[in-house]
Design an enzyme around this catalytic site. Sequence first.
Site, PDB file in Angstrom:
ATOM      1  CG  ASP A  40      54.508   1.605  43.948  1.00 13.58           C
ATOM      2  OD1 ASP A  40      55.058   2.138  44.908  1.00 13.58           O
ATOM      3  OD2 ASP A  40      53.408   1.957  43.496  1.00 13.58           O
ATOM      4  CE1 TYR A  43      60.339   3.409  48.292  1.00 15.30           C
ATOM      5  CE2 TYR A  43      59.570   1.200  48.793  1.00 15.30           C
ATOM      6  CZ  TYR A  43      59.952   2.454  49.212  1.00 15.30           C
ATOM      7  OH  TYR A  43      59.944   2.754  50.551  1.00 15.30           O
ATOM      8  CG  ASP A  44      57.556  -2.861  45.538  1.00 14.17           C
ATOM      9  OD1 ASP A  44      57.676  -2.192  46.572  1.00 14.17           O
ATOM     10  OD2 ASP A  44      56.475  -3.010  44.934  1.00 14.17           O
ATOM     11  CB  SER A  89      43.590  23.015  68.390  1.00 14.51           C
ATOM     12  OG  SER A  89      43.010  23.815  69.373  1.00 14.51           O
ATOM     13  CG  LEU A  90      44.706  25.763  63.553  1.00 16.59           C
ATOM     14  CD1 LEU A  90      44.499  25.391  62.089  1.00 16.59           C
ATOM     15  CD2 LEU A  90      45.693  26.907  63.675  1.00 16.59           C
ATOM     16  CG  ASP A 124      38.514  16.477  57.892  1.00 15.58           C
ATOM     17  OD1 ASP A 124      38.896  16.577  59.074  1.00 15.58           O
ATOM     18  OD2 ASP A 124      37.331  16.284  57.565  1.00 15.58           O
ATOM     19  NE  ARG A 143      45.125  18.049  68.980  1.00 14.73           N
ATOM     20  CZ  ARG A 143      44.566  18.852  68.093  1.00 14.73           C
ATOM     21  NH1 ARG A 143      45.118  20.015  67.840  1.00 14.73           N
ATOM     22  NH2 ARG A 143      43.481  18.491  67.459  1.00 14.73           N
ATOM     23  CD  GLU A 199      45.423  16.781  60.062  1.00 15.98           C
ATOM     24  OE1 GLU A 199      46.254  17.294  60.850  1.00 15.98           O
ATOM     25  OE2 GLU A 199      44.197  16.832  60.237  1.00 15.98           O
ATOM     26  CB  CYS A 454      15.467  -9.058  65.106  1.00 10.92           C
ATOM     27  SG  CYS A 454      14.015 -10.128  65.091  1.00 10.92           S
ATOM     28  CB  CYS A 459      12.652 -11.059  61.698  1.00 12.71           C
ATOM     29  SG  CYS A 459      12.158  -9.334  61.645  1.00 12.71           S
TER      30      CYS A 459
HETATM   31  S1  IVH Z   1      48.532  24.384  61.629  1.00 15.91           S
HETATM   32  C1  IVH Z   1      48.326  25.435  66.118  1.00 15.91           C
HETATM   33  N1  IVH Z   1      47.991  23.651  59.200  1.00 15.91           N
HETATM   34  O1  IVH Z   1      43.793  21.178  61.960  1.00 15.91           O
HETATM   35  C2  IVH Z   1      48.013  24.170  65.418  1.00 15.91           C
HETATM   36  N2  IVH Z   1      46.849  22.565  60.951  1.00 15.91           N
HETATM   37  O2  IVH Z   1      41.894  22.411  63.714  1.00 15.91           O
HETATM   38  C3  IVH Z   1      48.858  24.080  64.219  1.00 15.91           C
HETATM   39  N3  IVH Z   1      45.338  20.788  60.210  1.00 15.91           N
HETATM   40  O3  IVH Z   1      45.410  20.239  64.904  1.00 15.91           O
HETATM   41  C4  IVH Z   1      48.089  23.577  63.114  1.00 15.91           C
HETATM   42  N4  IVH Z   1      45.752  20.990  58.066  1.00 15.91           N
HETATM   43  O4  IVH Z   1      45.565  18.636  62.869  1.00 15.91           O
HETATM   44  C5  IVH Z   1      47.716  23.461  60.494  1.00 15.91           C
HETATM   45  N5  IVH Z   1      47.681  23.070  57.001  1.00 15.91           N
HETATM   46  C6  IVH Z   1      47.399  22.887  58.285  1.00 15.91           C
HETATM   47  C7  IVH Z   1      46.490  21.915  58.714  1.00 15.91           C
HETATM   48  C8  IVH Z   1      46.234  21.796  60.071  1.00 15.91           C
HETATM   49  C9  IVH Z   1      45.077  20.334  58.990  1.00 15.91           C
HETATM   50  C10 IVH Z   1      44.712  20.273  61.434  1.00 15.91           C
HETATM   51  C11 IVH Z   1      45.695  19.990  62.531  1.00 15.91           C
HETATM   52  C12 IVH Z   1      45.241  20.847  63.678  1.00 15.91           C
HETATM   53  C13 IVH Z   1      43.791  21.047  63.348  1.00 15.91           C
HETATM   54  C14 IVH Z   1      43.244  22.276  64.008  1.00 15.91           C
END
Ligand code: IVH
Length: 694
Positions: A40, A43-44, A89-90, A124, A143, A199, A454, A459
């Site tokens: 860093d 970089y800095d 989403s998934l 996550d 999203r 993410e 409280c 207390c």
């Molecule tokens: S593909 C169709 N790949 O999980 C949605 N999602 O439960 C495309 N997520 O909204 C998502 N790691 O925020 C994808 N390697 C990954 C992921 C990932 C985390 C999250 C993402 C998504 C959520 C769905």
Amino acid sequence: MKVSNGMNKAEVKIRAEKLRSQIDDLRYRYHVLDDPRVTDEVYDSLTVELRQLESQYPELATPDSPTQRIGGKPLDKFVKARHDVRMLSLNDAFSEEEMREWAARIRKLEPQASWSYMCELKFDGLATSLLYEDGIFVRGATRGDGLVGEDITQNLKTIRAIPLHLRLSLQHASGLPQALRHRVLGSIRKAKRIEVRGEALMSKRTFIDLNQAQKRSGLAEFANPRNAAAGSIRQLDPGITASRKLSWHAYQLITDLGQQTHEEEHLICSALGFPVDRHSKVVAEFEEILVFRREMEKLREKLPFEIDGIVVQVNERRSFERLGIVGKAPRGSVAFKFVARKATTVVEDVIVQVGRQGNLTPVAVMRPVKVGGVTVTHASLHNQDEIKRLGLKIGDTVIIQRAGDVIPQVVEVLPKLRTGKEREFRMPRMCPVCGFKTKRQIISGDARGAATICTNKACPAKNLRAMDHFVNAFELYTIGPKIIERFKDEGLITDAGDIFSLKKEDIEVLERFGEKSAENIIQSIDDHRRVSLSRFIYALGIPHVGEETAIDLAQHFGGLEKLMSANREEIDTIPNIGEAVAKSIHEYFQQSQNRKFLEKLKRVGVTVLHEAHLKSATGPLAGKKIVVTGSLESMSRDEAKAAVRAAGGDWVSSVSKNTDYVVVGAEPGSKADKARSLGVTLLNEKEFLKLIKP
Ligand code: IVH
């Protein structure tokens, strides 16, 4: 700032361009190639020079300059951002069985096609979309409902893992196979707009540090790294986001640049300058998905980030697209979640705990259940608002999880399982311990809702916790919470002051104590009667006064009497102490029962040592305000603090134009950038060491 670099404007322009490119190379090497040799400091240092050049010729600054990562003004509210392509989403799968069903389902729809599966980590964090126009980062969004999210561009800019411009020439794309490179290079150059999704994340380490800091300043802690990341991103003030050190991983290339597989999406994202998951793997057979998952589950603890499963998808884009969408999720992909850390159980009761500062915390008492190998019986529900958000009733079946690998929490209620016998829970109008009235109070900061407290200053519950805090601050480790409670029940003590007049005879007659343990306790009390002023202040448990603030106060006042008679304005002028904290301190010393308590401590022989010896008035840093950002190699944070003080300096937590030096360690936060923009002198670790030990 005056710069006498002897360059004319044309030369400055060239130098600035080269600096930007060099800085981005370093960023790329660190975040994308994961090369730990990048420091860093370099970089800095380059950024400092660039900032100087840009302030010399402001017209030469570009929107994608690394100097633009911070400096955005706080917003009033978030602006809506419409997605070009819906953010889906998934669908989840939790077992091998469900995965087999998924594989069979898609096979049935596309019986002829041959495909492989790409497996990757499921991070996550928080889903985000990044938009680049002519290669420049122009908009970042959450999203939202999938169609419209919120514009969080300013905040995302502070994340160094996110490139501010794309590497369109791909000249360094060593990982990109020749054929792919030929196929996509043209479309990359031609593309006006490129969208990448991924993410936003907080590392486990950063999460732990952040929560410690929240706790020290009396603010609500975050339940897990995901919430912390989300809370940090959804900040109107980008300065706060910058201080939270978020990271980012790409998982989807939305724009068609000629990619034929999902694997190629990752490769292109990486070549464009985004970090991608380095564990991802393309497998030909279904069974290999299971192997990958097992391997990742084993790795999980060791990863710097939280993952909640793996994502599996049909690698070939054409097949993936033909499989289409069901509801809000593509059919060709699935989130194969880890399940062990979630479980269901029944909330048998909600009890209320009273904290040291009188805050009432509702706690779910649950039928014991194993989550991730640990039996869980209790989970904090935080406050009334959280219970309302969950819609929780006593008797409900709930889903619980262990977040951040440790803390159990209730994540969801399953209302369909209700019998009708469930009972509403309300926060008590009276304190469960002393019967005094309670009141609701909004806590400032990132708190997750209003707290109930409280109103009884004396207390007993508060009192027990306060005593526990007191003995810990005095390092009286022979006296744990159980012993305090026992002494109190036996009528030996009513406040922490009484501890110091205990006699051996008082204790040895108690059942289960005996002569030896009584002696030990008395001995340790005698050994700890003398404390430094800062320890003493900390022990008092003044709201908002943690160890840091106690040290600041001790440094400033040097003695207890001065602190006791200080007015609010004076306290307010101490660096690091804000208005609310100054008010709380002042109030504490105004209250007569507190003054009586202080007198009592003196009477029973508690001696407060003067703090003066800690801080030198003649040292090399005498009178200087020092901020340290990032971690130092040769010393811990506490050691650095002590070193600054020993050299006569003031340890300050935030940078302002009054700061004299900012010491920049590894992985510095936004403080380094801020210092630069204010023209504050930066020191690297070596220079700092030289200064304190000339
Ligand atoms: S593909 C169709 N790949 O999980 C949605 N999602 O439960 C495309 N997520 O909204 C998502 N790691 O925020 C994808 N390697 C990954 C992921 C990932 C985390 C999250 C993402 C998504 C959520 C769905």
